[in-house]
Design a protein around this motif. Structure first.
Motif, short mmCIF file in Angstrom:
data_model
loop_
_atom_site.label_atom_id
_atom_site.label_comp_id
_atom_site.label_asym_id
_atom_site.label_seq_id
_atom_site.Cartn_x
_atom_site.Cartn_y
_atom_site.Cartn_z
N MET A 30 0.83 -1.21 0.00
CA MET A 30 0.00 0.00 0.00
C MET A 30 0.87 1.26 0.00
O MET A 30 0.54 2.25 -0.64
N MET A 31 1.96 1.19 0.75
CA MET A 31 2.87 2.33 0.82
C MET A 31 3.38 2.67 -0.58
O MET A 31 3.38 3.83 -1.00
N VAL A 32 3.79 1.62 -1.30
CA VAL A 32 4.31 1.85 -2.65
C VAL A 32 3.19 2.36 -3.55
O VAL A 32 3.38 3.30 -4.34
N TYR A 33 2.03 1.74 -3.38
CA TYR A 33 0.90 2.10 -4.25
C TYR A 33 0.51 3.57 -4.06
O TYR A 33 0.35 4.31 -5.01
N PHE A 34 0.35 3.98 -2.81
CA PHE A 34 -0.13 5.33 -2.56
C PHE A 34 0.94 6.40 -2.72
O PHE A 34 0.67 7.49 -3.17
N PHE A 35 2.14 6.09 -2.28
CA PHE A 35 3.15 7.15 -2.25
C PHE A 35 4.15 7.03 -3.39
O PHE A 35 5.03 7.85 -3.51
N SER A 36 4.01 5.98 -4.18
CA SER A 36 4.89 5.71 -5.32
C SER A 36 6.34 5.61 -4.89
O SER A 36 6.76 6.22 -3.92
N GLY A 37 7.07 4.82 -5.65
CA GLY A 37 8.46 4.49 -5.29
C GLY A 37 9.31 5.69 -4.95
O GLY A 37 9.98 5.71 -3.92
N GLN A 38 9.25 6.72 -5.75
CA GLN A 38 10.12 7.87 -5.54
C GLN A 38 9.85 8.53 -4.18
O GLN A 38 10.74 8.76 -3.39
N GLY A 39 8.58 8.81 -3.96
CA GLY A 39 8.20 9.47 -2.71
C GLY A 39 8.67 8.65 -1.52
O GLY A 39 9.15 9.20 -0.53
N MET A 40 8.52 7.33 -1.64
CA MET A 40 8.91 6.46 -0.54
C MET A 40 10.40 6.55 -0.25
O MET A 40 10.83 6.57 0.88
N LEU A 41 11.17 6.60 -1.35
CA LEU A 41 12.61 6.56 -1.16
C LEU A 41 13.10 7.77 -0.38
O LEU A 41 14.12 7.71 0.29
N SER A 42 12.35 8.86 -0.45
CA SER A 42 12.79 10.05 0.27
C SER A 42 12.75 9.83 1.78
O SER A 42 13.40 10.52 2.55
N PHE A 43 11.94 8.87 2.23
CA PHE A 43 11.94 8.46 3.64
C PHE A 43 13.29 7.85 4.06
O PHE A 43 13.64 7.83 5.21
N GLY A 44 13.95 7.24 3.07
CA GLY A 44 15.11 6.41 3.38
C GLY A 44 14.61 5.05 3.80
O GLY A 44 13.48 4.94 4.31
N SER A 45 15.40 3.99 3.61
CA SER A 45 14.83 2.67 3.86
C SER A 45 14.63 2.42 5.35
O SER A 45 13.73 1.70 5.75
N TYR A 46 15.44 3.04 6.22
CA TYR A 46 15.22 2.90 7.66
C TYR A 46 13.91 3.55 8.07
O TYR A 46 13.11 2.97 8.80
N GLY A 47 13.74 4.78 7.57
CA GLY A 47 12.53 5.52 7.91
C GLY A 47 11.30 4.77 7.45
O GLY A 47 10.31 4.64 8.18
N LEU A 48 11.37 4.22 6.27
CA LEU A 48 10.24 3.49 5.71
C LEU A 48 9.92 2.26 6.56
O LEU A 48 8.77 1.98 6.90
N PHE A 49 10.99 1.55 6.92
CA PHE A 49 10.83 0.35 7.73
C PHE A 49 10.20 0.71 9.07
O PHE A 49 9.28 0.05 9.54
N ALA A 50 10.68 1.79 9.68
CA ALA A 50 10.14 2.22 10.96
C ALA A 50 8.66 2.58 10.82
O ALA A 50 7.82 2.19 11.64
N PHE A 51 8.34 3.27 9.73
CA PHE A 51 6.97 3.69 9.51
C PHE A 51 6.06 2.47 9.31
O PHE A 51 4.99 2.38 9.92
N ASN A 52 6.52 1.53 8.46
CA ASN A 52 5.74 0.31 8.24
C ASN A 52 5.50 -0.45 9.53
O ASN A 52 4.41 -0.96 9.80
#
Ligand code: ATP
Ligand code: MG
Lengths: 319, 250
Positions: free
Chosen positions: A88-110
């Protein structure tokens, strides 16, 4: 109660077996190229062991708070939920937007969303209907199917270029794992394990059932919530690292109950972790290195684990 | 002293306990009797916080149930529930050692193990100590549960039909243990009994519950007679008095 009655011999035997599997895993077919082998296989081994222990521990915790030995986080749809969240994260925020979180940030958010969703979906279920096995199984099957269908629906809408972000979490594979998240993942798992070890006696008491646990002065709901939080985090980490592992947890905890029957979580936590590591490390070594089979280990584990699930279920129905 | 004030409890539409007030004296054996479904287990569950208090107040000495931390209560009072389904793979000794949890929190000391051994001896379980619960008979298992409660070593002990499944020897010996705990160790015992003769024979006080209310309370001699049996249980039985204790002819 207490650690004085640990089955030391059996645990040592398991530890020895694990050491052997690890040595074989590292050395077979290495052709003396040590620098490369140690670094490459070493990280893989670390990932496998981290995931093994995360899975065995989360399964044991779940069975304790849900008061049965048949259901596991995977069967209830926990890892399907994590896959859904990241899709869902990828779907809604699209890959680029997600990457700006950084992979740690994304993992923490998930993981945070996973925590909240687990409390909402599974918290009340365990509180209110924990003892109703049929209801738990049905709910698990329905939730799991729902999460997977939503995931596959969302996957179809995703730009193929962005699919790479969710690939590792979507399929179980002990060969391709998320190297970026490995060290942070291992750190999180270790923190969870230390915490679980500190509440092991409370878990022993909880496993006696609500009435007895309250009589002995435990706050059953509190321990259940703490355990649920740890389960959600462990499932997030292991799914992020190697993908959903389905029946592995059930398989190893059932074997642990057979080999080291005990009411003590100190014993069960250790033995199930050891067994889990042996199955994954030993399984990888045999399947890949010794037999050069192309069948992924995950498939074999799910087949055997699935049989165990059916057996336990039939046994329970007969009663 | 356990004091229950204006306790009302409802499940669904049904009123299980209806504005019930009761004082249970300290240092005595109090038998709680009443027909099936009268609300005895509900009352015990509320006193021991197994069920959430809806309306009313319960005080154990000066501890307010519902406001006192769980673990403090666990060192003050213990409950043996009417039905427990336990992990069948526990051994008797393991089960009984859990009774020490409120004191030891998993770190069993010498004196904790001594208490466990004492409980096993008092309930005549030494020979069964290393057997698993699912290999025991119903009465033996019941004794193991009681032993866990004994090991918990609390000032107040509440037991819901502990004589379930027990033969006459085990029943009499348990009742004598409870009397001894009460007379020589100052314990307060509340026990749900269906056999009125055990209540008359061993209790200081009898409290009869009917339709969620206290029907009658007092010494066995005051309470138990044919009219009482007729009113509470709807059965006609003769009552004989022997050594100042009423006995029901069954
Ligand atoms: N979960 C529940 N939902 C609805 N009603 C209930 C529930 N549990 C108990 N009751 C009802 O509450 C009433 C009191 O039950 P309780 O168990 O306190 O009786 P009891 O006096 O202990 O009976 P027994 O001698 O059979 O053990 C009964 O009428 C019972 O049907
Ligand atoms: Mg009852």
């Amino acid at each position: 109660m207490g650690e004085n009655d640990m089955p030391v011999k059996r645990l040592s035997f398991l530890a020895l077996l694990l050491a052997l599997s690890m040595v074989l895993y590292m050395t077979i077919g290495s052709r003396g190229n040590w620098d490369f082998v140690l670094a490459f296989r070493g990280t893989k081994l670390l990932a496998i062991i981290a995931v093994s222990v995360a899975v065995s521990t989360s399964t044991l915790l779940f069975q304790t708070i849900a008061q049965n030995r048949i259901l596991t986080p995977s069967i209830m749809g926990f890892d399907a939920l994590y896959v859904l969240i990241i899709t869902m994260m990828v779907y809604f925020f699209s890959g680029q937007g997600m990457l700006s979180f950084g992979s740690y940030g994304l993992f923490a958010f998930n993981t945070l969303i996973m925590l909240l969703a687990s409390f909402l979906l599974f918290g009340t279920l365990i509180f209110e209907h924990g003892r109703d096995l049929t209801r738990m199984i049905l709910t698990g099957v329905i939730l799991g199917t729902l999460f997977r269908s939503l995931t596959s629906f969302a996957t179809r809408m995703i730009d193929p270029n962005e699919y790479a972000h969710i690939q590792i979490a979507s399929y179980a594979s002990f060969n391709s794992f998320n190297t970026e998240l490995l060290y942070i993942g291992v750190a999180v798992i270790i923190a969870c394990l230390i915490f679980v070890w500190t509440i092991r006696h409370r878990l022993d008491v909880i496993s006696l059932g609500y009435d007895v646990a309250v009589n002995l002065g435990e706050n059953v709901r509190t321990v259940q919530l703490l355990a649920l939080a740890v389960i959600a985090i462990l499932v997030s980490v292991s799914t992020a690292l190697v993908g959903p592992v389905a029946f592995l947890g059930l398989l190893v905890v059932s074997i642990a109950h057979l080999l080291t029957p005990s009411p003590n979580h100190s014993t069960l936590l250790l033995s199930s972790a050891l067994i889990s590591c042996i199955i994954l490390v030993g399984g990888q070594t045999i399947m890949e290195r010794m037999l050069s089979l192309s069948t992924p280990l995950a498939v074999v584990i799910d087949f055997v684990g699935g049989l165990v699930f059916l057996l336990l279920l039939l046994q329970r129905l007969k009663k | 002293m356990i004091s229950v004030r204006n306790l009302t409890h409802q499940l669904g539409q049904q009123t299980i306990l209806d504005d019930l007030s009761l004082t249970i004296p300290k240092g005595k054996v109090t038998a709680l009797v009443g027909a099936n479904g009268a609300g005895k287990s509900t009352l015990l569950s509320l006193i021991t916080r197994l069920m959430k208090l809806q309306d009313g107040q319960i005080l154990i000495d000066n501890m307010n149930v519902g406001e006192t931390p769980n673990d403090a209560l666990a060192r003050k009072l213990s409950i043996l529930p009417q039905s427990i389904q336990l992990e069948p793979r526990l051994t008797v000794r393991e089960l009984v050692s859990f009774g020490r949890y409120p004191h030891a929190k998993g770190r069993m000391q010498k004196q904790d193990w001594n208490k466990v051994d004492e409980a096993l001896t008092v309930l005549d379980l030494n020979e069964l100590a290393d057997r698993q619960l699912d290999t025991l008979s119903g009465g033996q298992r019941q004794r193991a549960y009681v032993a866990m409660t004994y090991a918990q070593d609390t000032e107040y002990m509440l037991l819901d039909e502990p004589l379930n499944n027990m033969d006459i020897a085990a029943s009499r010996s348990l009742m004598r243990v409870l009397r001894e705990l009460c007379e020589h160790h100052g314990r307060t015992i509340v026990i749900v009994l269906h056999d009125i003769n055990y209540a008359s024979g061993y209790a200081d006080n009898v409290v009869a519950l009917a339709d969620g209310k206290i029907d009658q309370e007092g010494t066995p001699l005051d309470v138990v007679d044919s009219a009482f049996l007729h009113r509470i249980y709807g059965t006609d039985a003769k009552v004989h008095i022997l050594d100042d204790r009423p006995f029901v002819q069954v």
